[in-house]
Design a protein around this motif. Structure first.
Motif, PDB file in Angstrom:
ATOM      1  N   GLY A  90       8.146   1.998  -1.664  1.00  0.00           N
ATOM      2  CA  GLY A  90       9.660   2.327  -1.217  1.00  0.00           C
ATOM      3  C   GLY A  90       9.829   3.194   0.150  1.00  0.00           C
ATOM      4  O   GLY A  90      10.729   3.947   0.599  1.00  0.00           O
ATOM      5  N   ILE A  91       8.522   3.455   0.718  1.00  0.00           N
ATOM      6  CA  ILE A  91       8.577   4.195   2.035  1.00  0.00           C
ATOM      7  C   ILE A  91       7.884   3.342   2.980  1.00  0.00           C
ATOM      8  O   ILE A  91       6.865   2.910   2.942  1.00  0.00           O
ATOM      9  CB  ILE A  91       7.372   5.521   1.790  1.00  0.00           C
ATOM     10  N   TYR A  92       8.559   2.811   3.847  1.00  0.00           N
ATOM     11  CA  TYR A  92       8.310   1.694   4.692  1.00  0.00           C
ATOM     12  C   TYR A  92       7.503   0.456   3.827  1.00  0.00           C
ATOM     13  O   TYR A  92       6.340   0.095   4.547  1.00  0.00           O
ATOM     14  CB  TYR A  92       7.427   2.105   6.018  1.00  0.00           C
ATOM     15  N   ILE A 136      -5.294  14.314  12.017  1.00  0.00           N
ATOM     16  CA  ILE A 136      -5.343  13.052  12.025  1.00  0.00           C
ATOM     17  C   ILE A 136      -6.181  12.462  11.169  1.00  0.00           C
ATOM     18  O   ILE A 136      -7.435  13.014  10.809  1.00  0.00           O
ATOM     19  CB  ILE A 136      -5.927  12.670  13.537  1.00  0.00           C
ATOM     20  N   VAL A 137      -5.729  11.601  10.126  1.00  0.00           N
ATOM     21  CA  VAL A 137      -6.385  10.816   9.276  1.00  0.00           C
ATOM     22  C   VAL A 137      -6.549   9.462   9.211  1.00  0.00           C
ATOM     23  O   VAL A 137      -5.277   8.963   9.388  1.00  0.00           O
ATOM     24  CB  VAL A 137      -5.903  11.402   7.725  1.00  0.00           C
ATOM     25  N   ARG A 138      -7.630   8.793   9.228  1.00  0.00           N
ATOM     26  CA  ARG A 138      -7.742   7.253   9.304  1.00  0.00           C
ATOM     27  C   ARG A 138      -8.166   6.881   7.878  1.00  0.00           C
ATOM     28  O   ARG A 138      -8.966   7.454   7.210  1.00  0.00           O
ATOM     29  CB  ARG A 138      -8.742   6.736  10.378  1.00  0.00           C
ATOM     30  N   ASP A 139      -7.509   5.897   7.364  1.00  0.00           N
ATOM     31  CA  ASP A 139      -7.825   5.113   6.047  1.00  0.00           C
ATOM     32  C   ASP A 139      -8.165   6.160   4.939  1.00  0.00           C
ATOM     33  O   ASP A 139      -9.049   6.188   4.461  1.00  0.00           O
ATOM     34  CB  ASP A 139      -9.439   4.512   6.153  1.00  0.00           C
ATOM     35  N   ALA A 140      -7.138   7.325   4.944  1.00  0.00           N
ATOM     36  CA  ALA A 140      -7.111   8.232   3.899  1.00  0.00           C
ATOM     37  C   ALA A 140      -7.146   7.665   2.588  1.00  0.00           C
ATOM     38  O   ALA A 140      -6.526   6.405   2.108  1.00  0.00           O
ATOM     39  CB  ALA A 140      -5.767   8.673   4.117  1.00  0.00           C
ATOM     40  N   GLY A 141      -7.937   8.007   1.426  1.00  0.00           N
ATOM     41  CA  GLY A 141      -8.135   7.696   0.238  1.00  0.00           C
ATOM     42  C   GLY A 141      -8.694   6.098   0.111  1.00  0.00           C
ATOM     43  O   GLY A 141      -8.478   5.672  -0.909  1.00  0.00           O
ATOM     44  N   ARG A 142      -9.472   5.829   1.203  1.00  0.00           N
ATOM     45  CA  ARG A 142     -10.009   4.349   1.056  1.00  0.00           C
ATOM     46  C   ARG A 142     -11.241   4.457   1.625  1.00  0.00           C
ATOM     47  O   ARG A 142     -11.459   5.358   2.433  1.00  0.00           O
ATOM     48  CB  ARG A 142      -9.110   3.574   1.383  1.00  0.00           C
ATOM     49  N   GLU A 143     -12.213   3.443   1.651  1.00  0.00           N
ATOM     50  CA  GLU A 143     -13.442   3.351   2.301  1.00  0.00           C
ATOM     51  C   GLU A 143     -13.348   3.584   3.698  1.00  0.00           C
ATOM     52  O   GLU A 143     -12.402   3.057   4.469  1.00  0.00           O
ATOM     53  CB  GLU A 143     -13.842   2.025   1.945  1.00  0.00           C
ATOM     54  N   MET A 145      -3.721   1.983  14.165  1.00  0.00           N
ATOM     55  CA  MET A 145      -2.738   1.860  13.413  1.00  0.00           C
ATOM     56  C   MET A 145      -2.861   2.005  11.665  1.00  0.00           C
ATOM     57  O   MET A 145      -2.304   1.917  10.863  1.00  0.00           O
ATOM     58  CB  MET A 145      -2.182   0.300  13.252  1.00  0.00           C
ATOM     59  N   PHE A 146      -4.232   2.504  11.637  1.00  0.00           N
ATOM     60  CA  PHE A 146      -4.566   2.743  10.226  1.00  0.00           C
ATOM     61  C   PHE A 146      -4.553   4.342   9.970  1.00  0.00           C
ATOM     62  O   PHE A 146      -5.246   4.886   8.996  1.00  0.00           O
ATOM     63  CB  PHE A 146      -6.078   2.048   9.897  1.00  0.00           C
ATOM     64  N   THR A 147      -3.920   4.981  10.993  1.00  0.00           N
ATOM     65  CA  THR A 147      -4.340   6.389  11.190  1.00  0.00           C
ATOM     66  C   THR A 147      -2.820   6.985  10.789  1.00  0.00           C
ATOM     67  O   THR A 147      -1.766   6.413  11.151  1.00  0.00           O
ATOM     68  CB  THR A 147      -4.552   6.941  12.334  1.00  0.00           C
ATOM     69  N   ILE A 148      -2.718   8.291  10.352  1.00  0.00           N
ATOM     70  CA  ILE A 148      -1.605   8.836  10.100  1.00  0.00           C
ATOM     71  C   ILE A 148      -1.503  10.241  10.838  1.00  0.00           C
ATOM     72  O   ILE A 148      -2.748  11.058  10.765  1.00  0.00           O
ATOM     73  CB  ILE A 148      -1.023   9.136   8.714  1.00  0.00           C
ATOM     74  N   VAL A 149      -0.531  10.944  11.491  1.00  0.00           N
ATOM     75  CA  VAL A 149      -0.757  12.151  12.302  1.00  0.00           C
ATOM     76  C   VAL A 149       0.120  13.092  11.738  1.00  0.00           C
ATOM     77  O   VAL A 149       1.185  12.953  11.667  1.00  0.00           O
ATOM     78  CB  VAL A 149      -0.364  11.942  13.836  1.00  0.00           C
ATOM     79  N   MET A 163       1.381   6.409  -4.413  1.00  0.00           N
ATOM     80  CA  MET A 163       0.906   7.792  -3.343  1.00  0.00           C
ATOM     81  C   MET A 163       1.157   7.515  -2.027  1.00  0.00           C
ATOM     82  O   MET A 163       0.224   6.267  -1.398  1.00  0.00           O
ATOM     83  CB  MET A 163      -0.371   8.146  -3.804  1.00  0.00           C
ATOM     84  N   THR A 164       1.792   7.909  -1.397  1.00  0.00           N
ATOM     85  CA  THR A 164       2.121   7.750   0.182  1.00  0.00           C
ATOM     86  C   THR A 164       1.333   8.222   1.099  1.00  0.00           C
ATOM     87  O   THR A 164       0.625   9.191   0.720  1.00  0.00           O
ATOM     88  CB  THR A 164       3.651   7.787   0.337  1.00  0.00           C
ATOM     89  N   ALA A 165       0.784   7.498   2.279  1.00  0.00           N
ATOM     90  CA  ALA A 165      -0.171   8.072   3.077  1.00  0.00           C
ATOM     91  C   ALA A 165      -0.079   9.513   3.484  1.00  0.00           C
ATOM     92  O   ALA A 165      -1.027  10.279   3.507  1.00  0.00           O
ATOM     93  CB  ALA A 165      -0.042   7.128   4.362  1.00  0.00           C
ATOM     94  N   ALA A 166       1.165  10.077   3.607  1.00  0.00           N
ATOM     95  CA  ALA A 166       1.296  11.424   4.059  1.00  0.00           C
ATOM     96  C   ALA A 166       0.848  12.363   2.590  1.00  0.00           C
ATOM     97  O   ALA A 166       0.046  13.352   3.261  1.00  0.00           O
ATOM     98  CB  ALA A 166       2.779  11.896   4.145  1.00  0.00           C
ATOM     99  N   SER A 213       0.961  -1.115   0.171  1.00  0.00           N
ATOM    100  CA  SER A 213       0.004  -0.118   0.016  1.00  0.00           C
ATOM    101  C   SER A 213       0.954   0.996  -0.095  1.00  0.00           C
ATOM    102  O   SER A 213       2.149   1.104   0.306  1.00  0.00           O
ATOM    103  CB  SER A 213      -0.883  -0.017   1.210  1.00  0.00           C
ATOM    104  N   GLY A 214       0.225   2.452  -0.431  1.00  0.00           N
ATOM    105  CA  GLY A 214       0.911   3.596  -0.644  1.00  0.00           C
ATOM    106  C   GLY A 214       2.119   3.527  -1.436  1.00  0.00           C
ATOM    107  O   GLY A 214       2.091   3.245  -2.633  1.00  0.00           O
ATOM    108  N   ASP A 215       3.457   3.826  -1.001  1.00  0.00           N
ATOM    109  CA  ASP A 215       4.398   3.811  -1.918  1.00  0.00           C
ATOM    110  C   ASP A 215       5.257   2.535  -1.356  1.00  0.00           C
ATOM    111  O   ASP A 215       5.477   2.296  -0.136  1.00  0.00           O
ATOM    112  CB  ASP A 215       5.448   5.118  -1.710  1.00  0.00           C
ATOM    113  N   CYS A 225       5.201  14.058  10.113  1.00  0.00           N
ATOM    114  CA  CYS A 225       4.165  13.015   9.760  1.00  0.00           C
ATOM    115  C   CYS A 225       4.507  11.915  10.367  1.00  0.00           C
ATOM    116  O   CYS A 225       5.807  11.458  10.129  1.00  0.00           O
ATOM    117  CB  CYS A 225       4.276  12.809   8.146  1.00  0.00           C
ATOM    118  N   LEU A 226       3.700  11.286  11.326  1.00  0.00           N
ATOM    119  CA  LEU A 226       4.029  10.014  12.080  1.00  0.00           C
ATOM    120  C   LEU A 226       3.294   8.951  11.442  1.00  0.00           C
ATOM    121  O   LEU A 226       2.036   9.142  11.417  1.00  0.00           O
ATOM    122  CB  LEU A 226       3.532  10.295  13.541  1.00  0.00           C
ATOM    123  N   TYR A 227       3.830   8.159  11.022  1.00  0.00           N
ATOM    124  CA  TYR A 227       3.302   6.762  10.545  1.00  0.00           C
ATOM    125  C   TYR A 227       3.512   5.774  11.421  1.00  0.00           C
ATOM    126  O   TYR A 227       4.241   5.825  12.495  1.00  0.00           O
ATOM    127  CB  TYR A 227       4.627   6.247   9.240  1.00  0.00           C
TER     128      TYR A 227
END
Ligand code: SAH
Length: 247
Positions: free
Chosen positions: A85-87, A192-199, A218-222, A112-115, A81-83, A160-162
């Motif tokens: 190459g990023i985690y 705070i965004v959970r499940d960005a760009g998805r259902e 754990m489905f959230t980015i800060v 496209m990464t979560a950030a 998921s995301g990129d 950005c905290l993953y």
């Protein structure tokens, strides 16, 4: 035929966020491999492909299996998921393929990464220098993680905290917040965004002092703003420069 392994970032989930390149690589692959949750996200868009969902298999085993499939001459798309190459899986794939002496072609397909996805949900919080930091101490010692948070705080970087929280790691977010409060006002906007760009996408703009760790999983980015970030009509905005009125 020489096998190929594409490490594909498919973005947050929705097809509209997937690159044409990612879609093309998945469409042309002999086999699509990945963690079950990711396979379930991608499958509706490419229903006719052969999938290998790998459940709770450990990361290294999953990568080894994908490399072995490619070594047998297949064209393998390993999705993350995301990129990628990023985690993501790209690093382990290159390391392991070398260790295994695999004679295959490997390429990294970015996504496209979560950030980025979360930033678009929040408005424009990432308009200036930023630090992406994972709070997971599975691979990194906790004191080094917190040192990085401290450096980002000192440098007035947007943070950005993953992996901000898991079932066992519940206190690190508070620890990070307290470090940043040494340098930043409690009123600093936090998105705070959970499940960005998805259902099920959910988001909130709050403050560094007022942030509630219960909103985070754990489905959230800060995303924590820098000293110039402000909130306006529920949007989180970081000015492009420090001087108002242009360059
Ligand atoms: N390779 C992924 C990151 C994997 S690390 C990427 O580039 O996006 C996993 C962490 O990423 C999660 O714990 C969460 O903090 C964040 N994350 C991944 N996808 C997300 C999404 N759609 N919405 C919010 N956070 C997400």
């Amino acid at each position: 035929m020489r096998g190929r392994l594409h490490v594909v970032g498919f973005g947050p989930g929705g097809k509209e966020h997937m690159t044409f390149k990612a879609a093309e690589v998945i469409q042309n692959a002999d086999v699509v491999t990945g963690y079950t949750a990711y396979v379930n996200m991608v499958k509706p868009y490419f229903p006719d492909k052969e999938y290998k969902a790998t459940g709770m298999m450990r990361e290294v085993e999953r990568c080894r299996m994908a490399i072995e499939d490619a070594m047998s001459g297949k064209d393998v798309a390993m999705i993350s998921s995301g990129d990628s190459g990023i985690y993501g899986m790209a690093g382990i794939i290159y390391q392991l393929a070398e260790e295994m002496g695999a004679d295959i072609d490997i390429d990294t397909v970015p996504g496209m990464t979560a950030a980025s996805t979360a930033a678009s949900v929040l408005g424009a919080p990432l308009m200036h220098d930023l630090a992406i930091i994972s709070l997971s101490d599975l691979m990194t010692p906790l004191d080094l993680i917190m040192k990085r948070v401290d450096c980002a705080g000192q440098g007035d970087m947007i943070v950005c905290l993953y992996n901000p929280k898991s079932k066992t790691r519940t206190t690190y977010l508070d620890q990070a917040r307290n470090i940043l409060l040494k340098y930043r006002s409690p009123d600093t906007p936090v998105g705070i965004v959970r499940d960005a760009g998805r259902e099920g996408e959910w988001s909130k703009v709050t403050t560094l002092g007022g942030m509630d760790p219960d909103d985070v999983d754990m489905f959230t980015i800060v995303i924590i703003g820098n000293s110039q970030t402000y909130e306006s009509n529920g949007r989180m905005i970081t000015p492009r420069g420090y001087k108002v009125g242009g360059e």
